[in-house]
Design an enzyme around this catalytic site. Sequence first.
Site, mmCIF file in Angstrom:
data_model
loop_
_atom_site.group_PDB
_atom_site.id
_atom_site.type_symbol
_atom_site.label_atom_id
_atom_site.label_comp_id
_atom_site.label_asym_id
_atom_site.label_seq_id
_atom_site.Cartn_x
_atom_site.Cartn_y
_atom_site.Cartn_z
ATOM 1 N N SER A 60 4.216 9.276 -11.317
ATOM 2 C CA SER A 60 4.563 7.882 -11.084
ATOM 3 C C SER A 60 4.172 7.041 -12.281
ATOM 4 C CB SER A 60 3.820 7.364 -9.844
ATOM 5 O OG SER A 60 3.981 5.965 -9.699
ATOM 6 N N TYR A 73 -3.813 6.512 -5.211
ATOM 7 C CA TYR A 73 -2.460 6.891 -5.611
ATOM 8 C C TYR A 73 -2.371 7.015 -7.129
ATOM 9 C CZ TYR A 73 2.617 6.828 -6.070
ATOM 10 O OH TYR A 73 3.915 7.136 -6.390
#
Length: 193
Positions: A60, A73
């Site tokens: 990401s 995350y």
Amino acid sequence: MFNNAGITGGNYAGGPIESMDMADFDRVMAVNLRGVAAGIKHAARAMVPRSQGCILCTASTAGVLGGSGPYAYSVSKTAVVGMVRTAAAELAARGVRVNAISPYAIATAMGTRSVRDMLGLPPVGAGAGDEEAVRRVFDEDFNEMGGGLVLRAEDVARAAMFLASDDAKYITGHNLMVDGGFSVGKPLNVPSI
């Protein structure tokens, strides 16, 4: 093989690091990092004996740009890129390519939940009636590129298809950013509702 599972964990809007929920951190790391490690391990078991194969892992932009996602995350996606590079260094000589794809915010079910959380909107199905606002956050505030281009799940799929193809036969250990330039300095528009 495409390692594409992931969760954001807790509140996307986050909070100060000193109030981080360690159980949530462990849960995110178990899915996002340990899951990728298991996927690479088992794919390599099948691919190495044939001296060919391609393993893709979803990372990401939150893994390369601090402050663009919740702690757990972001850390898990940073670690995915490290795992990809480490596995690629070993497996290249054995005929297996390993690469990462790092998309920016995208209007998937997980992305939509994250934006709703960040904006303080109730979950879908709770009588919110503000789907247009969430769509606008993705299409205008987050990922509109010049010429009206907007990032879609299909764009990430095309990147995966390229990396899995023979056209990418000499690419390994790479983290392909699919982010419209966000990670190299595109300003983040702060959504307003």
